[in-house]
Design a protein around this motif. Structure first.
Motif, short mmCIF file in Angstrom:
data_model
loop_
_atom_site.label_atom_id
_atom_site.label_comp_id
_atom_site.label_asym_id
_atom_site.label_seq_id
_atom_site.Cartn_x
_atom_site.Cartn_y
_atom_site.Cartn_z
N THR A 245 0.81 -1.23 0.00
CA THR A 245 0.00 0.00 0.00
C THR A 245 0.84 1.27 0.00
OG1 THR A 245 -0.04 0.05 2.41
CG2 THR A 245 -1.84 -1.14 1.32
N GLY A 246 2.14 1.15 0.14
CA GLY A 246 2.98 2.35 0.25
C GLY A 246 2.57 3.20 1.45
N GLY A 247 1.95 2.57 2.45
CA GLY A 247 1.51 3.31 3.64
C GLY A 247 0.10 3.85 3.50
N GLY A 248 -0.49 3.74 2.30
CA GLY A 248 -1.84 4.26 2.07
C GLY A 248 -2.89 3.21 2.39
N PRO A 249 -4.14 3.48 2.10
CA PRO A 249 -4.64 4.73 1.55
C PRO A 249 -4.69 5.84 2.61
CG PRO A 249 -6.44 3.19 1.95
CD PRO A 249 -5.17 2.45 2.25
N ASN A 250 -4.25 7.01 2.22
CA ASN A 250 -4.26 8.17 3.11
C ASN A 250 -3.60 7.88 4.46
OD1 ASN A 250 -4.72 10.80 3.78
ND2 ASN A 250 -6.90 10.56 4.20
N ASN A 251 -2.44 7.23 4.41
CA ASN A 251 -1.63 6.92 5.60
C ASN A 251 -2.25 5.90 6.54
OD1 ASN A 251 0.45 8.58 4.87
ND2 ASN A 251 -0.36 10.36 5.95
N ARG A 254 0.49 3.34 7.43
CA ARG A 254 1.88 3.76 7.62
C ARG A 254 2.32 3.41 9.04
NH1 ARG A 254 4.77 9.52 6.41
NH2 ARG A 254 3.06 10.36 7.62
#
Lengths: 303, 453
Positions: A245-251, A254
């Motif tokens: 997720t790359g830290g997403g959605p919207n953090n 993270r």
């Protein structure tokens, strides 16, 4: 004393050193390589991180002393609290299901079932596979119109909704972690003497009573180890979030480790990154000590 | 006789010696360039079409210049392009960075401001084969150097690639829905939405399930779970709406103004009316793969799409046919696009800067060969006319989409700003968060970053 004289080192001993002193020196010299390695790659970075956490440092310029500034910033930093919440939630949601499934698998595999060696390997395989490859594969499986939803008859946006993304990552992590916990539980189960079960069975104990009065109490040290391992692994979780997720959605996914990465390498704020890592370090330390204390108290009562 | 002969020989040798001493000596720099051994190191990330071409150029250069040794590293960084940036940052901080490496434009300003990169000054520009920095800039598309330059306009990067977004659509999907791809003109986002709905209605079984929900996307904007891609898409829409992420002085955010809201509302319309952002691939690389495999009808991608993506992956779309429609605009009369890409830079600490620039001149000296081998376009005016016209479908339309292009916004806090905006885009696209409220929140967070809070 004569035993050390055959050593090459023996010729360098001061005459007034006693045998035990000489043995301590020899022992120290044998551990020296590991000690040096530990000092250079563990202690030095930890001490550096502590020092840097009191400075502003962008990797390229000189460090500027800011005292507790980085820690004060964290107190009012919503990204930090969000990362803390994500990390603690992950640890909490990942641990118990993984332990339970692993314990059931270990119990089943311990029985003399046909193909148990095969199943042992199958369950353990995810543990040895590349975390990056597994995260990539699971991001495909967890698509809303992907195989997992199709199999379960669901339509959950596992990775794209803020309230389900962490669950998607937890599912993948449980799947990957079960094998390792299973092996630990299996080792614990196999260390319980069979005679305990035989004696209890003669006394008429059923399966549940065997489990409750022999298996679970005897596995207490194993549970303690597993809980500590889960806390440490959970507090450091990085790869599945980074890949899936790359830290997403919207953090929403993270973690603290990811926040440290962003603050340090991406935003070049090594001071703040070090402060986050110090908070994580202290948190792991406290949780581990509390857990060990609890375990010792229970052990004392038992005894 | 013998004595006389010996005297003649000695005289001849003396003459030769004097002649050697009197003859003009080569310049010190020429000695260095021609005779002194030079060792250069160079890093690129592990992207096969790129590094294979570069490795071949390195080999040729070392063959032609035996005194130059180039240690070319394209090993796999921790994760993708982002991992390469981290590798470079760490190496620069520890004094172990190579002489030459590639830098993506948003990262450049950070390294320029921290004095990590060598400027393209008068010496460097000569080594690159230009008379002046102005001549160098004039040789590239207008604005191409903007995001690799310091505040005073000094360039630091020599382009390997410049990209911009282009709309590509699958002909077969159009035909399956009874739409003639040759008869379609897509100049605006409104046109795309209209055509998209026509295609979906013409072949509902392909796109919709029995409940009328999307099971496939007509288009999915490549902007989720990736800061770089989300900024490329967002800033392109912003450029078309006349907006910008930051104020002119770069001291505050202004994406919540009318132009910003208009740009993002168009992004959301395209995303949500022609598909469901929650279904299908999410990460940009997977989105492009979905277009290549025929799972998705249209895609926004760079000029590299044909060579580096469709041909390299043996995509069935090459066989069935596709169209490039340039870049749709919000208003037909005001096109807009944003440049991003990779440039070669020289380490400010390199002892071999001149040799490095000379090698880079050779590395980039065959733009058409590079484009054919790797699909990567250098930002040269009319590059498509020499190479792409016969080989790459729609090369003229792809090139035309760069007209009016501008550099992606520059700030030392790019990574943080991009992360904030990406989060808001995800909340708006995946969960339908209100555009104005999301952008207001974003600006508040951006301002706190820029204020150093």
């Amino acid at each position: 004393m004569e035993r050390t004289e055959s050593l090459w080192l023996g010729r360098f001993w001061p005459d007034n050193w006693r045998y035990h002193t000489r043995m301590k020196v020899v022992g120290f010299l044998f551990t020296l390589p590991v000690l040096v390695f530990f000092l250079v790659f563990n202690i030095y970075p930890i001490v550096s991180a502590i020092v840097i956490s009191f400075h502003e440092f962008d990797l390229f310029g000189p460090m500027t002393w800011v005292g507790l500034g980085n820690y004060e910033n964290l107190a009012g930093n919503k990204n930090f609290w969000s990362a803390m919440r994500v990390t603690l939630s992950f640890t909490l949601f990942f641990g118990p299901p993984a332990w339970l499934i692993a314990f059931i698998f270990a119990s089943l595999i311990r029985e003399k079932l046909i193909g148990r060696f095969f199943f042992r390997s199958v369950f353990f395989t995810p543990t040895i596979l590349s975390a990056v490859a597994m995260a990539t594969a699971w991001s495909l499986l967890l698509r809303q119109n992907g195989p997992l939803n199709a199999m379960l008859g669901l339509s959950v946006s596992w990775l794209t909704k803020q309230d389900s993304a962490l669950w998607g990552i937890v599912i993948m992590s449980v799947w990957q972690g079960v094998g390792w916990f299973m092996v630990v539980f299996l080792a614990g189960l196999q260390s319980i003497p069979q005679t305990f079960y035989e004696a209890a069975a003669i006394d008429g104990a059923g399966r549940w009573r065997l489990m409750r009065h022999i298996t679970l109490p005897m596995l207490r040290p194993v549970f303690a180890f597993v809980v500590i391992h889960t806390i440490i692994a959970g507090m450091k979780v990085f790869t599945p979030m980074f890949i899936m997720t790359g830290g997403g959605p919207n953090n929403a996914t993270r973690s603290m480790a990811m926040l440290i990465y962003h603050e340090g390498l991406r935003d070049l704020r090594m001071g703040r990154a070090s402060a986050v890592s110090m908070v994580g370090f202290v948190l792991i330390l406290i949780l581990t000590v509390v857990q060990l204390r609890l375990f010792r108290v229970h052990e004392g009562i038992e005894e | 006789m013998k004595t006389r002969k010996r005297s003649v020989i000695i005289l001849a040798l003396l003459t030769l010696l004097v002649a050697a001493c009197v003859a003009p000596a080569p310049m010190a720099s020429d000695m260095a360039a021609e005779d002194q051994p030079v060792e250069l190191s160079m890093w690129y990330f592990n992207w096969p079409p790129g590094y294979e071409y570069q490795a071949e150029r390195v080999r040729i250069y070392m063959n032609d210049n035996p005194h130059v040794t180039i240690d070319f590293d394209h090993s796999i960084p921790p994760v993708g392009e982002g991992g390469f940036e981290d590798k470079v940052t760490s190496a620069l901080a520890t004094g172990t960075a190579p002489d030459i490496f590639a830098v993506i434009n948003p990262q450049a300003i950070k390294l320029i401001n921290k004095d990590q990169l060598a400027p393209i000054d008068s010496d460097a520009v000569g080594a690159l084969g230009f008379d002046s920095v102005d001549a160098l800039k004039a040789s590239r598309l207008p604005g191409a150097f903007d995001s690799w330059s310091s505040a005073d306009g000094t360039p630091y990067g020599y382009h390997w690639e410049l990209s911009w977004l282009v709309l590509y659509c699958n002909d077969q999907h159009f035909r399956d829905a009874g739409v003639d791809p040759d008869a379609v003109a897509i100049e605006t986002w409104d046109d795309l939405i209209s055509v998209g709905k026509q295609v979906i209605e013409g072949n509902p079984d392909f796109y919709l399930d029995e409940d009328g929900n999307f099971k496939r996307n007509f288009i999915k904007l490549p902007m989720y779970f990736d800061d770089t891609w989300s900024m490329q898409v967002l800033t392109t829409f912003l450029a078309q709406a006349g907006g910008s992420v930051l104020s002119d002085d770069r001291m505050s955010g202004q994406i919540n103004n009318a132009a910003g809201v208009e740009a993002v509302e168009w992004m959301m319309r395209v995303s949500q009316e022609l598909g469901d952002p929650n279904i299908g691939p999410v990460i940009p690389g997977e989105v492009h793969a979905a277009f290549g495999s025929g799972e998705m009808t249209c895609d926004l991608a760079g000029p590299w799409m044909y060579e580096a993506f469709l041909v390299a992956t043996e995509s069935p779309v090459v066989e069935s046919g596709y169209h490039a429609y340039g870049m749709p605009a919000i208003d037909a009369g005001t096109p807009g696009n944003v440049f991003w890409g990779w440039a070669w830079v020289v380490n400010a600490a390199s002892p071999n800067k001149q040799a490095a620039w000379e090698f880079l001149r050779f590395l980039e000296a065959d733009p058409q060969g590079q484009a054919t081998a790797s699909g990567i376009w250098q930002p040269l005016p009319d590059i498509e006319k020499g190479w792409g016209a016969g080989r790459v479908p729609y090369a003229d339309l792809v090139a035309a989409a760069a007209e009016g292009g501008q550099a992606i916004f520059v700030t030392e806090h790019y990574a943080e700003v991009a992360r904030i905006l990406r989060g808001k885009i995800e909340a708006m696209a995946f969960e339908g968060a209100d555009v104005q409220a999301s952008l207001d929140e974003a600006v508040e967070e951006i301002d706190s970053i820029l204020d150093g809070r």
